[in-house]
Design a protein around this motif. Structure first.
Motif: not given
Length: 582
Positions: A392-393, A401-404, A464-466
């Motif tokens: 979904x990101x 949204x991304x985690x970052x 999922x961070x980026x």
């Protein structure tokens, strides 16, 4: 083969019983000798209605706000084991003498139980002060432990069973597979199928209340040794992705004890507690859980089958709580897991499509034995959820949204570092801009299978961070970076054969969804219902070699057999769904 086709048509005939919606059977009822007060009458909720779950009640609240509110509810509540024949009206009247009642509901586990929430916590103390030790037989002795788990016994004999009204009980398990399959087959679009599945399987408001109350009861036991401790639920019970019947993961939080005693004092001295010292935090965790496990085993009402699994990577105590029906895992020193639950709660609350998609993918994986409740080389539900979030990101525009980017929105109060790992992200939903993506659930589900059916797992990892593919740092078949402990792979256990099975089934599922672009007979499963047919369901009594054919070949031959059998040959196959691909 003709006999085999007949069995398939018999199974699928439930999809062709007409265009009307299938109603979920009412919850089981227990006889009672009176009618309930007006404020406790409840209508049965429709299976597809938004009222079936707690999401709307906690909308736009932060995770910590929800946890604290639920915990306070639980502390004002008692769990009562009722006689099978009880007057709801008389019970409420009797309990009301201890204080006003906010809420209550009945459910079935090993007997009939009631959860009663008072308006004030003092009322709970009043109830306990009036409770007596149980009446025991000769040769028996009771452990003198005062608990908010109470047995209700009428002073006189049981009520007569004739002409009694019935008390409605809240369901604590998902609907039967056959009934769920009927609901999916009678939906009018794939989007409706996904929403129906999610709302039929998600935790109900009553089930969530019972989970927090169970944690609160376990906290009462642990507080005998650690008076300021907190027992919090985490994982599926709180992250908005929990399914009815899922286990209850608990976190024994001892950090609050230190926080509450940190205060500046005047004078020339500091006072410190005398404590036992051990060589490492892991050993301390093992000792604490060992003692709590013994307490639950010997003193915890309703706690059975206690196992102390202290040498695991994350030591835990596993037990069954008979009164609630939950299988429980209790851990401590596991704050990152609680933070992961908060992150998933945030993602699940940003867009309702997230929960619907995750439920569909998880059910699809379970139907095809890609996941299992037994530890092994399978993909876990947590890994599947992260894969959905990552997908979904990657949409344009992104759904999530991304985690970052969530970290960039955080302020000072959101800052969180656990064991050297930066776990900071914004906590308040109203600070996050809604997505401009308007794709349908049907499109997202198809694209999910397309995306991972062609993903370069041999060289790329999921992050999922980026929110982008990265080179794999090791040779694991499937690499999904832990969102907070970034050096860890949450799917390290997955074997190459299981990953290949996932890829094959993803490709076939995308292909199968695309076949529904043309109008098809209502007599056969379609959309999500077709995806949830277990692998090899068409195997029946076929020879072993034929059952081992590739799944894609099986599906194609299956559809060919459907073409050879006109829907008119199936009894009642007159209803057809309207194609949504105009």
């Amino acid at each position: 083969m003709a006999t085999h086709h007949a069995r398939l048509w018999a199974r699928w005939a439930l999809c062709a019983r007409g265009p009307g919606r299938v109603q979920r059977p009412g919850p089981r009822r227990f006889c009672c000798s009176g009618t309930a007060a007006a404020d406790v009458r409840r209508e049965e909720q429709a299976p597809g209605g938004a009222e079936t779950g707690p999401a709307d009640l906690t909308a736009r609240k932060s995770f910590s706000e929800v946890q604290e509110g639920r915990r306070e509810q639980a502390q004002r509540s008692v769990l009562i084991h009722c006689p099978s024949k009880v007057s709801e009206k008389k019970l409420l009247k009797y309990l009301s003498q201890h204080g006003p009642i906010n809420n209550h509901f009945f459910y079935e586990s090993f007997g009939l139980y009631a959860v009663v929430e008072f308006s004030q916590q003092e009322s709970v103390g009043s109830v306990l002060s009036g409770a007596l030790p149980p009446r025991l037989g000769s040769g028996e002795a009771a452990i003198p432990f005062r608990s908010r788990f109470i047995n209700l016994r009428p002073k006189q004999g049981p009520s007569q069973a004739s002409d009694l009204p019935c008390v409605q009980t809240s369901h604590q398990l998902p609907p039967p597979s056959k009934k769920l399959f009927e609901l999916l087959c009678h939906a009018e679009s794939v989007d409706e199928q996904l929403n129906t599945l999610w709302k039929a399987l998600q935790l109900t408001e009553e089930n969530v209340r019972l989970r927090y109350l169970t944690c609160s009861l376990i906290e009462d036991v642990a507080a005998a040794y650690f008076p300021a401790c907190t027992v919090r639920p985490f994982g599926s019970s709180v992250n908005t992705f929990g399914k009815l019947g899922c286990d209850l993961d608990m976190f024994l939080d001892l950090d609050e004890i230190g926080k509450r005693n940190v205060s500046k004092t005047s004078g020339s001295f500091l006072m410190e507690f005398q404590v036992k010292n051990v060589p490492s935090e892991r050993i301390a965790t093992q000792k604490i859980l060992s003692v709590i496990g013994e307490c639950l085993d010997h003193f915890g009402p309703g706690c059975v089958g206690v196992q102390k699994i202290l040498n695991a990577r994350c030591p835990l105590v596993r037990f069954s709580h008979q009164a609630s029906g939950f299988q429980c895992d209790l851990t401590t020193n596991n704050r990152i897991a609680l933070k992961s639950s908060e992150l998933l709660y945030l993602y699940g609350s940003l867009d309702s499509r997230v929960r619907a998609l995750v439920f569909a993918v998880r059910c699809w994986a379970r139907a095809h034995a890609l996941t299992s409740s037994i530890p092994g080389a399978w993909v876990t539900n947590f890994a599947l959820t992260v894969m959905v979030i990552f997908f979904l990101q990657r949409r344009s525009p992104p759904v999530l949204p991304t985690l970052d980017s969530l970290k960039a929105l955080a302020d000072a109060e959101d800052r969180c570092v656990i064991e050297g790992n930066n776990c900071t992200f914004v906590q308040h939903l109203n600070k996050i801009q809604p997505s401009g993506n308007t794709e349908t659930l049907e499109s997202l589900l198809t694209e999910f299978f397309e995306y991972f059916g062609n993903f370069a797992f041999n060289k790329n990892s999921i992050n999922i961070r980026q929110g982008r593919e990265q080179n794999k740092p090791d040779s694991s078949p499937l690499h999904i970076q832990n969102p907070f402990e970034t050096s860890l792979n949450i799917s390290k256990n997955v074997s190459q054969s299981q990953l290949q099975k996932f890829v094959d089934l993803a490709r076939e599922s995308a292909w199968l969804l695309q076949q529904d672009e043309a109008s098809t007979p209502a007599a056969r499963p379609w959309g999500l219902a077709a995806l949830l047919l277990p692998s090899g369901a068409e195997g029946g009594s076929l020879p072993r070699k034929q059952r081992k054919r590739p799944a894609s070949e099986r599906i194609r031959s299956l559809l060919e057999s459907i073409k050879d059998n006109s829907p008119e040959n199936v009894a009642g196959a007159s209803g057809k769904r309207t194609s949504t691909h105009a």
